[in-house]
Design an enzyme around this catalytic site. Structure first.
Site, PDB file in Angstrom:
ATOM      1  N   SER A 234       0.639  -1.268   0.117  1.00 44.16           N
ATOM      2  CA  SER A 234      -0.043  -0.075   0.065  1.00 44.16           C
ATOM      3  C   SER A 234       0.886   1.158  -0.040  1.00 44.16           C
ATOM      4  CB  SER A 234      -0.989  -0.164   1.170  1.00 44.16           C
ATOM      5  OG  SER A 234      -2.007   0.885   1.087  1.00 44.16           O
ATOM      6  N   ASP A 453      -7.889  -5.009  -6.623  1.00 46.34           N
ATOM      7  CA  ASP A 453      -7.484  -3.867  -5.681  1.00 46.34           C
ATOM      8  C   ASP A 453      -8.020  -2.572  -6.663  1.00 46.34           C
ATOM      9  OD1 ASP A 453      -6.815  -2.224  -3.698  1.00 46.34           O
ATOM     10  OD2 ASP A 453      -4.895  -2.032  -4.451  1.00 46.34           O
ATOM     11  N   HIS A 511      -6.556  -5.969  -2.573  1.00 51.49           N
ATOM     12  CA  HIS A 511      -5.318  -5.170  -2.121  1.00 51.49           C
ATOM     13  C   HIS A 511      -4.245  -5.883  -1.231  1.00 51.49           C
ATOM     14  CE1 HIS A 511      -3.669  -1.406  -1.182  1.00 51.49           C
ATOM     15  NE2 HIS A 511      -3.508  -1.629   0.002  1.00 51.49           N
TER      16      HIS A 511
END
Length: 656
Positions: A234, A453, A511
């Site tokens: 991330s 994602d 994600h």
């Protein structure tokens, strides 16, 4: 006959218990090591015996304590202590010869415990929030910036409203207010924005000092293999390049004699691999991927209509729009703040404004209008995956005691996030240049992206991989996509690779790739660390082949032609410590006392069918509330994958 009671009424019956358990006691049984270099640094640690229960495999949890003034050698004034949490797990096989890996989640200001407990750590927490089970696909991780997760500067007591996210400091001597299902108390880091990292570059300095102490002085780490790899996710798309490049810059200064630090800061960190999982790396390069992911993805999901899609593109490309704002940010920062330290208020404001505009007008039409999950376009909101059971477990008294921590754990810290946003850390330049620097110095870079994602989507990851300008750029561009062969019958995705650089698109993953596709993620990680091709794991990538070339994949130039079917929806349940899993109606039922809750899960037909052993039978029982397991932050991990050791550094909860 099943009886029901309102949450507030149930909690009143255990108010006495809560008053005793809400603030962690002073840790006991902790080993204290003063630095042998006389720097004032300390290591404190315990062997917790939690999570990694494989016979013979050791783990250690503790802190590296850096005194005020530690960062002065970088010209940074730091008048507060930095207490960085780590959790170190030996490799399950041959730990003496295992390379070491550091895992970090992003945020900024999010705890790496999330990744450890739901993705690639040694264990998963069960639905009762009180017990764990082994993860067969563990990577055996670290926590970053101070005030994240279990890292802290100084401690204070706070109240927290889970619904409004309002956090209020309790002054010394102030009476402790009564808790209920959505109003908690706990001990946390100070929440002072002046005593945490202000941007990625600042955080890198604090983490480097942590590493100097830990790798030289922690007694539980005695490897024959001194290679260090970093894996991150991330916002780790910024952490990873910046931290690893900073470490390598320091290595070179130590080797050539230009680093003038004290004796305890002369340790060379032997860097091997940087892996980025669904990372947001470079805003300028990746912003065009948001309109595409929202409207024209490989799942055939049109999450926004044609008009909204056109508006997103217009906001990106029009004069004075997102692209122009980022370019303005970068041109100013390159002149007035080239180190991205946040030292120029004009640069900070311009870069922060660019991020705000781009987020609101290019990215957020999807989040506001689609009704779909930010981290998985295949799921509608609210989504309960990955399950948040770890949030309560980390604040169980027996867990706190075993880890030797003096504060409550929190998932993310808005103060840390605000400190990063205040200097416009997101759109600043340098991330792709950092990756190029690593590749030029022989450090492997593996980019891994789940293809469902939205937050840091694979289209943007692919654009980032193609935007790295280094010696072998053309060879990487010329490489085609090959299938990622996980076993004899399963292709886990597609990969483009040339030598030390790879970009992998992982099928059917959001994600948090290891949560969705644990075997595929583990295989990719293992292959990257041990110099094997990502596609098959059978070919050496470290040696030159015919005509002086490195290994490269062959196949189609584009992966978009490989399409997917939308997934079925997860069975929904609400866990009250993570209100993002709950509907508005469920939150209201908790607030007004009409919800029945067991082990922090709202009891309904879905949760009863999913977790019958926890919520499906017997009388409703009051749920003792842990001291605020929600949004503050943690940093870092060290894990093990069959052949690697993992360090979890909750310490990049870097307080700066």
């Amino acid at each position: 006959m099943v009886s029901f009671c309102g949450v507030a009424a149930c909690l009143l019956t255990v108010a006495g218990h809560l008053a005793q358990a809400q603030f962690p006691p002073k840790p006991e049984g902790v080993t204290v090591l003063e630095s042998k270099f006389g720097s004032g640094a300390r290591i404190t640690y315990k062997e917790p015996g939690l999570c990694e229960t494989t016979e013979g495999v050791k783990s250690y949890a503790g802190y590296v304590h850096l005194p005020p003034g530690t960062l002065r050698d970088f010209g940074v004034e730091q008048d507060y202590p930095i207490n960085t949490f780590f959790w170190f797990f030996e490799a399950r096989k041959d730990p003496e010869n295992a390379p070491l890996g550091i895992w970090m989640n992003g945020g900024p200001g999010s705890s790496s415990m999330f990744g450890m407990m739901t993705e690639n750590g040694p264990c998963f927490v069960n639905a009762d929030s009180n017990s764990t089970r082994l993860n067969p696909h563990s990577w055996n991780n670290e926590d970053q910036p101070v005030q994240v997760g279990l890292s802290y500067d100084t401690l204070a007591n706070f109240t927290r409203n889970l619904v409004t996210d309002e956090i209020t400091k309790l002054e010394p001597g102030e009476p402790i207010p009564e808790q209920n299902a959505t109003f908690l108390v706990g001990t946390y880091a100070s929440r002072n924005m002046n005593t945490t990292a202000h941007g990625t570059r600042h955080a890198a300095m604090a983490l480097w000092h942590f590493a100097q102490v830990w790798f030289q002085e922690f007694p539980g780490y005695h490897p024959r293999n001194n290679k260090i790899s970093i894996a991150t996710e991330s916002y780790g798309g910024r952490y990873g390049p910046a931290f690893t490049a900073f470490f390598e810059e320091q290595n070179q200064k130590i080797k050539n004699g230009t680093w003038k630090g004290h004796e305890g800061t002369m340790h060379v960190l032997h860097l091997d691999t940087l892996m980025i999982v669904n990372g947001c790396i470079d805003r300028l390069v990746q912003w065009p991927a948001y309109p595409q992911m929202a409207y024209n993805n490989t799942y055939g999901i049109e999450a926004v209509n044609a008009s909204i899609h056109a508006g997103m593109l217009d906001a990106l490309y029009r004069d004075g729009g997102c692209r122009d704002k980022i370019n303005h940010c970068r041109s100013l920062s390159s002149v007035s703040d080239p180190e991205n330290l946040g030292i120029n208020s004009t640069v900070n404001d311009v870069c922060k404004d660019a991020e705000t505009f781009c987020s609101n007008d290019v990215r957020d039409p999807y989040t506001k209008l689609s009704g779909r999950n930010y981290y998985d376009i295949g799921q509608l909101d609210p989504s309960p995956f990955p399950a948040p059971f770890y949030m309560a477990w980390l604040n169980q008294p027996h867990v706190q005691a075993a880890l030797g921590v003096p504060l409550n754990w929190t998932q993310s810290n808005d103060v840390v996030s605000t400190a990063f946003r205040a200097i416009g850390d997101y759109p600043r330049p340098g991330w792709l240049e950092n990756l190029a620097f690593l590749l030029e110095n022989g450090i492997k870079v593996s980019l891994v992206y789940g293809d469902r994602d939205y937050a840091c989507n694979w289209f943007g990851g692919e654009l980032s991989s193609l935007g790295i300008n280094y010696t072998d750029t053309q060879e990487f561009h010329n490489a085609g996509y090959a299938g990622i062969q996980i076993n004899s019958s399963y292709i886990g995705g597609q990969v483009r690779q040339y030598g030390n650089l790879s970009f992998a698109r992982v099928y059917e993953a959001g994600h948090e790739v290891p949560s969705y596709q644990p075997e595929t993620a583990l295989q990719i990680f293992h292959r990257a660390l041990f110099n094997k091709d990502i596609a098959t794991g059978t070919k050496d990538t470290s040696s030159r082949m015919d005509r002086g070339k490195f290994y490269g994949t062959s196949g189609p130039a584009d992966s978009f032609g490989f399409k997917n079917e939308p997934p079925p929806q997860h069975v929904h349940f609400c866990h009250i410590l993570d209100t993002s899993t709950c509907t508005k109606e469920q939150i209201q039922s908790v607030e007004n006392g009409t919800a029945t809750i067991r082990s922090w899960i709202i009891v309904d037909s879905n949760s009863t069918s999913l977790f019958p052993e926890v919520v499906g039978s017997g009388e409703p029982t009051p749920t003792p509330m842990p001291g605020g397991a929600t949004t503050l932050s943690a940093h870092g991990y060290l894990y093990d994958v069959t052949l690697w050791v993992v360090l979890l550094v909750s310490a990049i909860e870097l307080v700066m």
